[in-house]
Scaffold this active site. Sequence first.
Site, PDB file in Angstrom:
ATOM      1  CB  SER A 142      96.886 -24.674  95.988  1.00 16.50           C
ATOM      2  OG  SER A 142      95.369 -23.691  95.755  1.00 16.50           O
ATOM      3  CE1 TYR A 155      94.331 -26.250  90.738  1.00 14.13           C
ATOM      4  CE2 TYR A 155      94.115 -25.462  92.770  1.00 14.13           C
ATOM      5  CZ  TYR A 155      95.316 -25.717  91.463  1.00 14.13           C
ATOM      6  OH  TYR A 155      95.575 -25.054  92.092  1.00 14.13           O
TER       7      TYR A 155
HETATM    8  P1  NAD Z   1      99.945 -21.830  84.542  1.00 16.62           P
HETATM    9  O1  NAD Z   1      98.909 -22.427  83.333  1.00 16.62           O
HETATM   10  O2  NAD Z   1     100.837 -21.173  84.119  1.00 16.62           O
HETATM   11  O3  NAD Z   1     101.716 -23.352  84.382  1.00 16.62           O
HETATM   12  C1  NAD Z   1     101.453 -24.253  83.879  1.00 16.62           C
HETATM   13  C2  NAD Z   1     102.042 -25.237  84.019  1.00 16.62           C
HETATM   14  O4  NAD Z   1     101.888 -27.122  83.817  1.00 16.62           O
HETATM   15  C3  NAD Z   1     102.003 -24.793  82.249  1.00 16.62           C
HETATM   16  O5  NAD Z   1     104.330 -24.793  81.754  1.00 16.62           O
HETATM   17  C4  NAD Z   1     102.372 -26.492  81.775  1.00 16.62           C
HETATM   18  O6  NAD Z   1     102.785 -26.527  80.537  1.00 16.62           O
HETATM   19  C5  NAD Z   1     101.953 -27.465  82.437  1.00 16.62           C
HETATM   20  N1  NAD Z   1     101.110 -28.150  82.394  1.00 16.62           N
HETATM   21  C6  NAD Z   1     100.051 -28.642  82.238  1.00 16.62           C
HETATM   22  N2  NAD Z   1      99.444 -29.633  82.117  1.00 16.62           N
HETATM   23  C7  NAD Z   1     100.587 -30.448  82.161  1.00 16.62           C
HETATM   24  C8  NAD Z   1     100.996 -31.350  81.620  1.00 16.62           C
HETATM   25  N3  NAD Z   1      99.153 -32.973  81.030  1.00 16.62           N
HETATM   26  N4  NAD Z   1     101.998 -32.106  81.649  1.00 16.62           N
HETATM   27  C9  NAD Z   1     103.113 -31.658  81.950  1.00 16.62           C
HETATM   28  N5  NAD Z   1     102.827 -30.058  81.951  1.00 16.62           N
HETATM   29  C10 NAD Z   1     101.576 -29.763  82.419  1.00 16.62           C
HETATM   30  O7  NAD Z   1      99.754 -22.389  85.749  1.00 16.62           O
HETATM   31  P2  NAD Z   1     100.893 -21.971  87.330  1.00 16.62           P
HETATM   32  O8  NAD Z   1      99.674 -21.312  87.854  1.00 16.62           O
HETATM   33  O9  NAD Z   1     101.625 -21.781  86.952  1.00 16.62           O
HETATM   34  O10 NAD Z   1     100.525 -23.310  88.733  1.00 16.62           O
HETATM   35  C11 NAD Z   1     101.127 -24.288  88.626  1.00 16.62           C
HETATM   36  C12 NAD Z   1     101.413 -24.841  89.237  1.00 16.62           C
HETATM   37  O11 NAD Z   1     101.119 -23.728  90.855  1.00 16.62           O
HETATM   38  C13 NAD Z   1     100.123 -25.574  89.438  1.00 16.62           C
HETATM   39  O12 NAD Z   1     100.365 -26.574  90.208  1.00 16.62           O
HETATM   40  C14 NAD Z   1      98.730 -24.858  89.942  1.00 16.62           C
HETATM   41  O13 NAD Z   1      97.779 -25.512  90.684  1.00 16.62           O
HETATM   42  C15 NAD Z   1      99.418 -24.009  91.281  1.00 16.62           C
HETATM   43  N6  NAD Z   1      99.435 -23.092  92.163  1.00 16.62           N
HETATM   44  C16 NAD Z   1      98.826 -21.747  90.951  1.00 16.62           C
HETATM   45  C17 NAD Z   1      97.861 -20.764  91.844  1.00 16.62           C
HETATM   46  C18 NAD Z   1      97.928 -19.194  91.088  1.00 16.62           C
HETATM   47  O14 NAD Z   1      97.372 -18.647  91.801  1.00 16.62           O
HETATM   48  N7  NAD Z   1      98.210 -19.284  89.838  1.00 16.62           N
HETATM   49  C19 NAD Z   1      97.874 -20.836  93.367  1.00 16.62           C
HETATM   50  C20 NAD Z   1      98.284 -21.605  93.459  1.00 16.62           C
HETATM   51  C21 NAD Z   1      98.770 -22.743  93.970  1.00 16.62           C
END
Ligand code: NAD
Length: 260
Positions: A142, A155
């Site tokens: 991130s 985080y």
């Molecule tokens: P999201 O909530 O849409 O998806 C998260 C996914 O992780 C889902 O499939 C959920 O079921 C799964 N998950 C959560 N806890 C879990 C567990 N204990 N075991 C197995 N699966 C689990 O979120 P997202 O925004 O798509 O995030 C995905 C990644 O991207 C994360 O690592 C997040 O930190 C990172 N990220 C997101 C953003 C953003 O702006 N959305 C920015 C930077 C980084």
Amino acid sequence: MLSGKAALVTGSTSGIGLGIARTLAADGADILLNGFGDPALIDELLAEFKSEYRVKAAYSPADMSKPPDVAAMVAQAARELGGVDILVNNAGIQHVAPVEDFPIDKWDAVIAINLSAAFHAIRAALPHMKARNWGRIINTASTHGLVASANKAAYVAAKHGVVGFTKVVALEVAELGIRANAICPGFVLTPLVQKQIDERAVREKISVETARTELLREKQPSLEFATPEQIGAAALFLCSQAAAQIRGIALPVDGGWTAQ
Ligand code: NAD
């Protein structure tokens, strides 16, 4: 390019992980999906991968906070897809609170899912990659792996950890056909970010629309969200031969967030 390769993408039932899984499958990779969600939705996703991309698709319900689950998920990929060529450590959660109020169980969960799961998965996947001398490890870090924001202690700590850990893995496999890199998305409009927007709207007594604009204005100079498809395209690039000498990097896809 990825035809016949087996890709395991954690947290791929939603958001960025699903975007990455779709991009890799569109390029021919067989996919092991992982994450939580309604069983009917997961069945639909499996059907979509099989019919739309004509690849093998399987699903692991492994909970990334449980190390034995992570190891079992890697073993399942090897068993059902015939290997673990591409590993995308993407599952992640967020919790927002000042340090002194940060619930201890939330700290433990964020570190377990966002950081330790990548260690357990890479530890289990590397022997499979070494057996073929071919592997691509991509960790979804991130912008918070590069810079901090207040109220995101666990985080930011986890994501900085992921960036450092990615470098260690890249160095350990530097002479092999295995690469490890991290992608650092800025804001992507997924359920994880929508929750923060909704909380902000309630807290500041503003509309969800205004909260969304304010969130971007605070951090992301382009004033546009990055998309799961764009993160998928970055992952595909890191899998390509063009990226052969890109190792141990943390690639921002962040609308200029970390240029400031
Ligand atoms: P999201 O909530 O849409 O998806 C998260 C996914 O992780 C889902 O499939 C959920 O079921 C799964 N998950 C959560 N806890 C879990 C567990 N204990 N075991 C197995 N699966 C689990 O979120 P997202 O925004 O798509 O995030 C995905 C990644 O991207 C994360 O690592 C997040 O930190 C990172 N990220 C997101 C953003 C953003 O702006 N959305 C920015 C930077 C980084």
